[in-house]
Write an enzyme that holds these catalytic residues in place. Structure first.
Site, PDB file in Angstrom:
ATOM      1  N   ASP A 193       0.788  -1.232   0.000  1.00 48.03           N
ATOM      2  CA  ASP A 193       0.000   0.000   0.000  1.00 48.03           C
ATOM      3  C   ASP A 193       0.822   1.285   0.000  1.00 48.03           C
ATOM      4  OD1 ASP A 193       0.962  -0.404   2.545  1.00 48.03           O
ATOM      5  OD2 ASP A 193      -0.914   0.080   3.563  1.00 48.03           O
ATOM      6  N   GLU A 194       2.128   1.207  -0.185  1.00 49.61           N
ATOM      7  CA  GLU A 194       2.912   2.442  -0.227  1.00 49.61           C
ATOM      8  C   GLU A 194       4.186   2.245  -1.041  1.00 49.61           C
ATOM      9  OE1 GLU A 194       4.810   3.820   3.389  1.00 49.61           O
ATOM     10  OE2 GLU A 194       4.394   1.898   4.350  1.00 49.61           O
TER      11      GLU A 194
END
Length: 363
Positions: free
Chosen positions: A111-112
């Protein structure tokens, strides 16, 4: 571009972070969950929260929190089991969007990621415009919100992305990094865990400004090989490049205790959340490990490490806990009181399996 010109180029770094990623995917796919406090994980007695929606976070629910604690904080908390195959598919969609703008992509987890858009494929002049184009495209393709930090190095971009969360962006322009860091609490620094922040607090270092005032020789005396890193961060300096396909060698967590411990029951209770944190981090990164390491720091600051390897990649959190427990049994009762314990998973390899025991978050 000449070597001198390249050296003078100010990098344009974006850190993109999906907002409450796992929980947001669950709320997207199940309209009945929208607007409600949601925890991804297992609500069993000894389960742990893998992710929490912003509605749940308003009650103090956080990732890696024991499920029983989370339910105590939020009695209406709704637990949903993790679906990592779905999260990975969405992450791949997001990665494709990144690749429309740059090949310099350094994923940190599903997610990043960091992006270097100094020279970008769309020839967009402003990094802020690149970031917001990416965020709009992510929303269009996945229906999910994201936040972005834009700056001239990785550390500041990471700090900026969390500064206006959720669903927003923040810019730290050249010349403003040191001033931003000066007001930042040391425990908010990326990479500063409870043990490091506690150590810095003992030396009177509570903000970036405090860190910047510490002479290099003092940092070397107390932080050894990390002294140069901390000296630079206190001034907003980070020279690390965005590195595609970065290979992660280990995943670890540690904690310094308010009071020294002496019994194995205490050690088991205090290592449990560390194991949870490491296991969740591995699952997020789709990594399985074969070796566990136990770190023990005594009250006199002497420390030891003990490791044990499995024949193959560990398939469940329970397997990891069994290896850690075997190491604990060998060292407890300790010769001196213990002030810190740490757990590390290494010999990592990417895993393709989707079996539930591979991503088990509960005992």
């Amino acid at each position: 571009m000449a070597r001198k010109e390249r050296a003078m180029t100010v990098r344009k770094i974006i850190h993109v972070d999906m907002d409450a990623f796992y929980a947001s995917v669950e709320q997207r796919d199940n309209p009945e969950l929208r607007g409600k406090p949601v925890a991804v994980g297992h609500g069993a007695k000894r389960g742990v929260v893998a992710a929490a929606s912003y509605e749940a976070r308003s009650y103090g629910v956080r990732s890696a929190m024991p499920s029983i604690t989370a339910m105590r904080k939020c009695p209406d908390l709704i637990f949903v089991p993790p679906r990592f195959e779905v999260y990975r598919a969405v992450s791949a969609q997001i990665r494709e969007i990144f690749a429309e703008h740059t090949d310099l992509i350094e994923p940190l987890s599903l997610d990043e990621a960091y992006l270097d858009v100094t020279e970008n494929k769309q020839n967009i002049a402003l990094a802020t415009d690149v970031a917001n184009t990416i965020r709009a495209r992510i929303k269009e393709v996945t229906g999910l919100n994201s936040s972005a930090g834009i700056s001239y190095n990785k550390f500041l971009a990471k700090m900026a992305s969390g500064h206006r969360k959720p669903n927003n962006f923040f810019v730290i322009p050249p010349g403003k990094g040191e001033a931003f860091v000066a007001h930042l609490p040391i425990e908010k620094f990326h990479g500063v865990g409870p043990a490091t922040s506690e150590k810095m607090h003992r030396f009177g270092i509570r903000t970036g400004a405090d860190l910047a005032r510490i002479p290099m020789d003092y940092l070397i005396e107390h932080f050894g090989s990390s002294a140069d890193y901390w000296w630079k961060l206190g001034r907003g300096i980070d020279e690390r490049p965005v590195t595609p396909n970065r290979e992660r060698k280990s995943i670890g967590a540690e904690d310094t205790f308010p009071e020294d411990i002496t019994t194995i029951d205490q050690a088991r209770r205090l290592t449990a959340p560390l194991i949870d944190k490491v296991w969740i981090a591995g699952a997020k990164r789709r990594l399985a490990g074969r070796t566990v390491t136990l770190k023990i720091k005594f009250a006199d600051f002497e420390q030891i490490t003990r490791s044990k390897s499995n024949a193959g990649p560990l398939r469940s959190r329970s397997d990891m806990e069994l290896l850690i427990d075997d190491l604990l049994v060998r060292e407890f009762p300790p010769p001196r009181p213990v002030r810190l314990l740490g757990v590390t998973l290494s010999n990592l390899a990417e895993t393709e399996t989707e079996h539930e025991d591979q991503i088990e978050l509960a005992l």
